[in-house]
Design a protein around this motif. Structure first.
Motif, PDB file in Angstrom:
ATOM      1  N   UNK A 145       0.827  -1.207   0.000  1.00 15.99           N
ATOM      2  CA  UNK A 145       0.000   0.000   0.000  1.00 15.99           C
ATOM      3  C   UNK A 145       0.860   1.255   0.000  1.00 15.99           C
ATOM      4  N   UNK A 146       0.333   2.361  -0.547  1.00 16.80           N
ATOM      5  CA  UNK A 146       1.079   3.629  -0.552  1.00 16.80           C
ATOM      6  C   UNK A 146       1.162   4.234   0.846  1.00 16.80           C
ATOM      7  N   UNK A 147       1.853   5.351   0.956  1.00 19.59           N
ATOM      8  CA  UNK A 147       2.087   5.983   2.245  1.00 19.59           C
ATOM      9  C   UNK A 147       0.884   6.744   2.771  1.00 19.59           C
ATOM     10  N   UNK A 148       1.033   7.232   3.990  1.00 17.17           N
ATOM     11  CA  UNK A 148      -0.045   7.976   4.640  1.00 17.17           C
ATOM     12  C   UNK A 148      -0.450   9.185   3.803  1.00 17.17           C
ATOM     13  N   UNK A 149      -1.747   9.382   3.672  1.00 12.26           N
ATOM     14  CA  UNK A 149      -2.263  10.514   2.912  1.00 12.26           C
ATOM     15  C   UNK A 149      -2.442  10.239   1.435  1.00 12.26           C
ATOM     16  N   UNK A 150      -1.918   9.117   0.946  1.00 12.16           N
ATOM     17  CA  UNK A 150      -2.069   8.789  -0.469  1.00 12.16           C
ATOM     18  C   UNK A 150      -3.297   7.909  -0.685  1.00 12.16           C
ATOM     19  N   UNK A 151      -3.737   7.852  -1.927  1.00  9.26           N
ATOM     20  CA  UNK A 151      -4.954   7.122  -2.262  1.00  9.26           C
ATOM     21  C   UNK A 151      -4.639   5.656  -2.529  1.00  9.26           C
ATOM     22  N   UNK A 152      -5.454   4.776  -1.962  1.00 10.72           N
ATOM     23  CA  UNK A 152      -5.294   3.341  -2.159  1.00 10.72           C
ATOM     24  C   UNK A 152      -6.654   2.720  -2.440  1.00 10.72           C
TER      25      UNK A 152
END
Length: 226
Positions: free
Chosen positions: A38-45
């Motif tokens: 999964x991408x980092x905090x605040x990014x869209x998943x």
């Protein structure tokens, strides 16, 4: 039924992620492999999801592809395999690893997952070995259906373009090669279980092999022994 969620990653814990979907936070339990991808905090998943409903509990489990979710459903169809054990197996071995272990009757590999004892591992192998070929055959198509976020995805007006995640990575070519090789062998008249076993062994011997190489190797394994 909640089948898929797309939202911003608020935080990741050891076994779950909190997705903010238009202001509503969803706790989604994931395997170690899924969390790592999964991408980092605040990014869209985006995640395909499976909802577990009990008298006193509602839980969402998330997967990067439909193939992974189908394996979760198959694993939890075995008596004694709950969602936690299934996620442990998928996190330790991956969907392809689980398929290979069951096809080859390798209960020891299944037992390597945390919380899975020898008796349960053997039960998984015994009960699912005849069902693996069908799942493997749909593997290539299912892998194509990833929980990817479109480039123009908008979660809310305050989401900066720079914080939108890129689409999920494409599946490893090896997975598609195994599915194509399995289909080819079945078209040649080999029984599904027999073909799946040969393809799994060939893939284990040659992890980076393409479809033709897997087929040649599997055919050698299937050739009558003197």
């Amino acid at each position: 039924m909640i089948g898929k969620l797309t939202g911003r990653v608020d935080y990741r814990a050891d076994d779950h992620v909190l997705l903010d979907v238009n202001g509503v936070g969803y706790v989604v339990y994931c395997s170690d492999r899924t969390l790592a991808a999964l991408p980092g905090q605040g990014e869209v998943a985006a995640l395909f999801t499976e909802l577990v409903v009990r008298e006193d509990l509602l839980q969402l489990f998330g997967f990067l592809s439909l193939y992974d979710r189908e394996w979760h459903r198959l694993l939890t169809s075995v008596q004694g395999v709950g969602a936690k054990a299934s996620m442990s197996m998928l996190g330790t071995l991956g969907a392809e690893g689980v398929a290979r272990a069951i096809t080859l009757g390798d209960a020891a590999a299944v037992k390597a997952a945390q919380g899975v004892g020898p008796k349960l591992a053997q039960r998984v192998v015994n009960e699912l070995k005849d069902k693996v070929p069908a799942i493997m055959a749909m593997g290539a198509n299912a892998h194509d259906v990833l929980a990817a976020v479109p480039d123009d995805a908008v979660i809310d007006e305050a989401t900066p373009a720079a914080r939108r995640s890129k689409p999920a990575p494409k599946p490893a070519p090896a997975a598609a090669a195994q599915s194509e090789a399995l289909s080819a062998l079945q078209n040649l008249g080999y029984a599904p279980a027999e073909a799946a076993g040969a393809v799994s062994q060939a893939a284990q011997d040659m992890p980076e092999a393409d479809t033709p190489a897997l087929i040649r190797s599997a055919l050698r394994l299937l050739a009558p022994k003197d």
